[in-house]
Design an enzyme around this catalytic site. Structure first.
Site, mmCIF file in Angstrom:
data_model
loop_
_atom_site.group_PDB
_atom_site.id
_atom_site.type_symbol
_atom_site.label_atom_id
_atom_site.label_comp_id
_atom_site.label_asym_id
_atom_site.label_seq_id
_atom_site.Cartn_x
_atom_site.Cartn_y
_atom_site.Cartn_z
ATOM 1 N N HIS A 122 31.061 48.366 44.476
ATOM 2 C CA HIS A 122 32.381 48.867 44.089
ATOM 3 C C HIS A 122 32.326 49.529 42.713
ATOM 4 C CE1 HIS A 122 34.074 46.724 47.461
ATOM 5 N NE2 HIS A 122 35.328 46.915 47.075
ATOM 6 N N HIS A 138 31.226 38.983 42.588
ATOM 7 C CA HIS A 138 30.083 39.412 41.774
ATOM 8 C C HIS A 138 30.022 38.622 40.479
ATOM 9 C CE1 HIS A 138 28.651 42.897 44.052
ATOM 10 N NE2 HIS A 138 29.918 43.216 44.271
#
Length: 327
Positions: free
Chosen positions: A167, A221
């Site tokens: 992303h 993450h």
């Protein structure tokens, strides 16, 4: 280069010509897209995850704040919309084509690097425990103490793709390219000290940074993944932009390299045509001067020859000046 020439080259007048010159670049983009698709289909490396390592991997499994389907919108369609708006204002197909090409190269190269590293590293996500054991009951190999996941294979596969953040890298690749693009168009580094121009340049980077922050907040993450993804994205975006455009602080930083190359070639052709026409026009005057010289009107014939050359030079200058307006 005089900026007044911008706006003479539209998609209708020069679109096919520009596309033909860069046909091989579009073919390379298709190859890159195929490579990235293949990287998403293969199984990532499953690194050893011991029972004692699960302490930092038990964050809750949450829904994405920024969904997967929205990443292409943020990284590609948003910059593309800005590029199209600029085209409708200035009507320059060279800028439109090079900007789109640079944007797509930036995103696809970043995607390949990100997915290749993801597959090679295989770092577990912070929520890996709940991906591996959706019922909350850990199962480990009695000998190696490695995890023996009981969850869905597709969810587990995605759980091994933490480093780096896709992303974030996509967002910084597309929006980072947009930041470079805007800095050239608004002349952010014209040494006049207008801070509002920097605000325009930093806005896309802020959006990309917020996307990266959301990945940590959603526990998809680690913070290192986001930092690495942002560095990959902004680095590739910088290389791709400078491949197609001069640096924003350059005097010609508002236009693509291809545009100025086209202008130089057009001017060379005009000068060559003018020189050829000038040489053909001068020769009769010289012959007349030589023919008249034996008579008493030698001084007069030389004067006429000089006047003819002056008129030709004046005509030549008059032809060059209007060509600056539109090629």
């Amino acid at each position: 280069m005089p900026e007044i020439q911008l706006g003479c080259h539209t998609v209708r007048s020069h679109g096919v010509q520009v596309a033909k010159v860069h046909m091989h670049d579009w073919l390379i983009l298709l190859v890159l897209a195929g490579i990235d698709l293949g990287l998403n289909l293969i199984e990532p490396f499953h690194r050893f995850v011991g029972e004692d390592m699960m302490t930092d991997l038990k964050y809750p499994l949450k829904v994405n704040t920024v969904p997967f389907w929205s990443v292409p919108i943020i990284a590609v369609l948003l910059p593309l919309a800005v590029i199209l708006v600029y085209y409708f204002i200035r009507k320059d197909v060279y800028d439109l084509h090079q900007a789109i090409l640079g944007l797509l190269f930036s995103v696809f190269i970043t995607a390949i690097l990100t997915d290749a590293i993801k597959d090679g590293v295989g770092r577990p996500r912070p929520d890996f425990f709940w991906r591996c054991f959706p019922d909350g009951k850990g199962v480990f190999d009695p000998t190696t103490k490695d995890v023996m996941c009981t969850g869905s294979k597709s969810v587990i596969k995605e759980g091994h793709k933490s480093f780096p953040s896709g992303h974030t890298s996509w967002s910084f690749a597309g929006l980072g390219f947009l930041a470079w693009y805007l800095s050239g168009k608004v002349r952010a580094f014209d040494r006049r000290g207008h801070v509002d121009k920097l605000c325009i340049v930093f806005l896309p980077l802020l959006i990309a940074a917020l996307v990266g922050v959301s990945r940590v907040d959603d526990y998809w993450h680690h913070w290192q993944d986001v930092c690495a993804g942002s560095l990959i994205g902004i680095t590739i975006a910088s290389f791709c932009y400078l491949q197609f455009f001069p640096p924003p602080y350059d005097a010609d930083g508002w236009g693509p390299h291809a545009y100025f190359q086209m202008l130089a070639e057009s001017q060379n052709r005009d000068e060559s045509s003018s020189n050829n026409a000038n040489s053909l026009s001068v020769q009769p005057a010289e012959l007349t001067s030589i023919y008249v010289q034996p008579h008493n009107g030698a001084e007069l014939s030389r004067g006429n020859s000089g006047d003819t050359n002056s008129m030709l030079h004046g005509h030549e200058n008059g032809r060059r000046h209007p060509s600056i307006g539109c090629l």
